[in-house]
Design an enzyme around this catalytic site. Structure first.
Site, mmCIF file in Angstrom:
data_model
loop_
_atom_site.group_PDB
_atom_site.id
_atom_site.type_symbol
_atom_site.label_atom_id
_atom_site.label_comp_id
_atom_site.label_asym_id
_atom_site.label_seq_id
_atom_site.Cartn_x
_atom_site.Cartn_y
_atom_site.Cartn_z
ATOM 1 N N HIS A 137 0.623 -1.362 -0.019
ATOM 2 C CA HIS A 137 -0.334 -0.053 -0.332
ATOM 3 C C HIS A 137 0.970 1.316 -0.431
ATOM 4 O O HIS A 137 1.491 0.949 0.517
ATOM 5 C CB HIS A 137 -1.015 -0.485 1.152
ATOM 6 N N GLN A 170 -4.392 -5.656 6.864
ATOM 7 C CA GLN A 170 -5.369 -6.365 6.769
ATOM 8 C C GLN A 170 -5.303 -8.235 7.176
ATOM 9 O O GLN A 170 -6.193 -8.987 6.709
ATOM 10 C CB GLN A 170 -4.854 -7.055 4.723
ATOM 11 N N LYS A 186 -10.284 -1.483 11.183
ATOM 12 C CA LYS A 186 -10.712 -2.683 10.357
ATOM 13 C C LYS A 186 -10.754 -4.077 10.179
ATOM 14 O O LYS A 186 -10.767 -4.856 10.527
ATOM 15 C CB LYS A 186 -9.378 -2.071 9.277
ATOM 16 N N ASP A 225 3.304 -4.494 7.835
ATOM 17 C CA ASP A 225 1.890 -3.964 7.971
ATOM 18 C C ASP A 225 0.977 -4.583 8.120
ATOM 19 O O ASP A 225 0.394 -5.491 7.264
ATOM 20 C CB ASP A 225 2.409 -3.440 6.590
ATOM 21 N N CYS A 269 -5.181 2.149 -3.949
ATOM 22 C CA CYS A 269 -3.305 2.781 -3.009
ATOM 23 C C CYS A 269 -2.563 1.877 -3.278
ATOM 24 O O CYS A 269 -1.831 1.564 -2.503
ATOM 25 C CB CYS A 269 -3.558 3.025 -1.149
HETATM 26 N N1 7TS Z 1 -1.721 -0.658 4.885
HETATM 27 C C1 7TS Z 1 -2.624 -1.557 4.522
HETATM 28 C C2 7TS Z 1 -1.845 -3.475 3.475
HETATM 29 C C3 7TS Z 1 -3.615 -1.528 3.999
HETATM 30 O O1 7TS Z 1 -4.671 -2.072 3.152
HETATM 31 C C4 7TS Z 1 -4.114 0.030 4.299
HETATM 32 C C5 7TS Z 1 -5.672 0.943 4.079
HETATM 33 C C6 7TS Z 1 -3.325 1.041 4.946
HETATM 34 C C7 7TS Z 1 -1.639 0.301 5.350
HETATM 35 C C8 7TS Z 1 -3.714 1.961 5.613
HETATM 36 O O2 7TS Z 1 -4.501 2.091 6.675
HETATM 37 P P1 7TS Z 1 -4.811 3.493 6.803
HETATM 38 O O3 7TS Z 1 -5.898 2.786 8.583
HETATM 39 O O4 7TS Z 1 -3.657 4.034 8.288
HETATM 40 O O5 7TS Z 1 -5.517 4.185 6.101
HETATM 41 N N2 7TS Z 1 -6.051 0.544 3.143
HETATM 42 C C9 7TS Z 1 -7.788 0.180 2.481
HETATM 43 C C10 7TS Z 1 -8.088 0.131 1.378
HETATM 44 O O6 7TS Z 1 -7.669 -1.637 1.005
HETATM 45 N N3 7TS Z 1 -9.063 0.526 0.847
HETATM 46 O O7 7TS Z 1 -9.576 1.498 1.884
HETATM 47 C C11 7TS Z 1 -8.035 2.049 3.026
#
Ligand code: 7TS
Length: 415
Positions: free
Chosen positions: A132, A212, A235, A209, A373
C-alpha cells in the site's frame, strides 16, 4: 488460509449480523451488501455502545487528573493496552503504542523516528511490490532525506512475493525490510515469519504492515519475530482514529520520540528536556481516548469468535466467490496466491472498473474500485485498477450470489 479448520458449530452468522445494525438497511432500494471491508469494517454494537458510554458517563482526560472520571477513563484506556498486548502476544505492555490514526501513522512514526536516526547514506530499505502507498511513500521520504536506497521485491504472476528475489536483495547494506502481512489489493498472505528470519540473518530489521491481517489471521508478534507490527483499529471492527504500533522494547527504547509535547516528557526546562518512559514517550498530547477505549470491545469481539473460526468462515466465502466469479465470461481474477485472506480482485474485459462499481452500487452492493493505493502493483499487472470485493465475518454466500448476479447483469448490459 487453506489450512483453516472447519467452522465450529457455535458459529452463527445471522446472530453475528444482529450485532451490526448498519447491515440491516436498504441502499438504492436493495438490501445492503457490504463488501468493502478491506477499506473499513463495520462496527458491532458493543463498540458503538462503548463510545456512547464513555461520552455520556466518564469523558475526561487521562494520565493527569486525580478525579474519579479521569481515573476511570485512564483505567479504561490502559485496559485496552492490556487487551492489545494479549491480542498480538507481545511480551511487554510498553511495546504497545497507541496511535491516533492507523497503520499510516504507525509506519510514519517508525520512518521518522527509527528511519531518520538509524538509516544512513548508502543503506538500503527493502519494500515489496505488493505494498500500500502508506508502506512505500514514508520510506521513499527517508531514502531521499538520508541518501539511502529503496529496493523492491518483485511479485510473481499469481500475486505472491518472489522469495528467491528477496533473498538476493538482502545484503549487508540492508537495514530494514517492510512488507504487509496480507495485501489489500490482492489478498495475498505473505510469508512474514520466513521473511523475518531471512532479514535478521542479514542483520536487518523487519516492519510488518498488519492492516489486512489483524481481523483475519492469527497475529503472534513473538512467533513471527517481527520488529514492528502495525494495526488500524477501524479495519478490525473498531473505531476510526486509533491504531497500534508494536515495537520490540529494546528498539523502542533507543528510538527518539516522533512528536514532542505534553505527556511524553519527564521534565522540561529551556536547557534540556528528558523524555517519559515507554510507551508514553511516543504518545504525546491528548490521545484519542474514546476510540482507544472502544478498541477493546473490538478485540473482544474477534476473540469471542476466535481467529480460527473467523478464518474458516471467510475462507469458505473466498473459495465460493473465486469459483463463482471465475465462471463469469470476461472476468480475470488478479491475485491467485495459494494463501489469501478473503479478498477477490478482478477486471472485466472491456468494462471500466469504475462503471462496474457504480452499477453494483445501484443494486446496493458496496465494492471498492480503483488502484487501492497500490499503484506500483497495478502497473506490475498492466492495469489501472480492479474491482475488489473484500469479505468480513458477517458476510454470507447469498450475498456473494447477489454480487455474481449483479455482475452478470452489468456484463450483459455493457456488452
Ligand atoms: N496498509 C494496508 C495493507 C492497507 O490496506 C491500508 C488501508 C493501509 C496500510 C493504510 O491504513 P490506514 O488505516 O492508515 O488508512 N487500505 C485501504 C484499502 O484497501 N481501501 O481503503 C483503505
Amino acid at each position: 488460509m487453506t489450512t483453516s479448520p472447519a467452522p465450529s458449530i457455535r458459529f452463527d452468522v445471522e446472530k453475528i449480523r444482529k450485532e451490526f445494525p448498519i447491515l440491516n438497511q436498504k441502499v438504492n432500494g436493495h438490501d445492503l451488501v457490504y463488501f468493502d471491508n478491506a477499506a473499513t469494517s463495520q462496527k458491532p454494537l458493543q463498540v458503538i455502545n462503548t463510545l456512547v458510554d464513555y461520552y455520556t458517563g466518564y469523558n475526561a482526560n487521562i494520565h493527569r487528573g486525580i478525579h474519579t472520571l479521569a481515573e476511570k477513563a485512564t483505567r479504561a484506556y490502559e485496559a485496552t493496552r492490556e487487551a492489545a498486548k494479549d491480542f498480538i502476544n507481545a511480551q511487554h505492555l510498553e511495546e504497545i503504542i497507541f496511535i491516533t490514526r492507523g497503520v499510516t501513522e504507525a509506519i510514519n512514526l517508525v520512518a521518522h523516528s527509527y528511519g531518520r536516526t538509524f538509516i544512513g547514506k548508502g543503506d538500503e530499505i527493502i519494500v515489496s511490490e505488493l505494498e500500500h502507498h502508506s508502506n512505500i511513500v514514508p520510506w521513499q521520504m527517508v531514502c531521499e532525506m538520508k541518501d539511502a536506497e529503496l529496493k523492491v521485491i518483485p511479485v510473481l504472476d499469481n500475486g505472491e512475493i518472489d522469495l528467491e528475489a528477496f533473498k538476493k536483495l538482502l545484503t549487508s547494506k540492508t537495514k530494514l525490510v517492510v512488507v504487509n502481512h496480507a495485501s489489500n489489493a490482492l489478498g495475498t498472505i505473505n510469508p512474514v515469519k520466513e521473511m523475518a528470519r531471512l532479514a535478521h540473518e542479514a542483520g536487518a530489521l523487519i516492519l510488518v504492515d498488519g492492516a489486512q491481517a489483524a481481523a483475519h489471521l492469527p497475529v503472534d508478534v513473538q512467533n513471527l519475530d517481527c520488529d514492528f507490527y502495525c494495526i488500524s483499529a477501524h479495519k478490525m471492527y473498531g473505531p476510526t482514529g486509533a491504531g497500534i504500533l508494536y515495537g520490540k522494547r529494546s528498539l523502542l527504547e533507543k528510538m527518539p520520540p516522533f512528536f514532542g509535547g505534553g505527556e511524553m516528557i519527564k521534565e522540561v526546562t529551556f536547557k534540556k528536556t528528558t523524555y517519559n518512559d515507554l510507551p508514553y514517550k511516543f504518545e504525546a498530547g491528548t490521545p484519542n481516548i474514546a476510540d482507544v477505549i472502544a478498541l477493546k470491545p473490538a478485540i473482544e469481539f474477534i476473540q469471542s469468535l476466535g481467529k480460527a473460526t473467523i478464518a474458516a468462515h471467510e475462507h469458505e466465502l473466498l473459495k465460493y466467490a473465486t469459483s463463482e466469479l471465475s465462471a463469469l465470461k470476461g472476468i480475470r481474477l488478479i491475485g491467485t496466491a495459494a494463501q489469501k485472506v478473503s479478498i477477490v480482485s478482478f477486471v472485466v474485459e472491456g468494462i471500466h472498473h469504475f462503471d462496474i462499481g457504480q452499477m453494483l452500487d445501484t443494486r446496493g452492493i458496496a465494492v471498492r474500485t480503483g488502484h487501492h493505493c497500490a499503484q506500483p502493483l497495478m502497473e506490475r499487472f498492466g492495469i489501472e485498477g480492479t474491482v475488489r470485493a473484500s469479505f468480513a465475518v458477517y458476510n454470507t454466500k447469498p450475498e456473494i450470489d447477489k454480487l455474481v448476479e449483479g455482475l452478470d447483469r452489468v456484463i450483459s448490459f455493457m456488452k
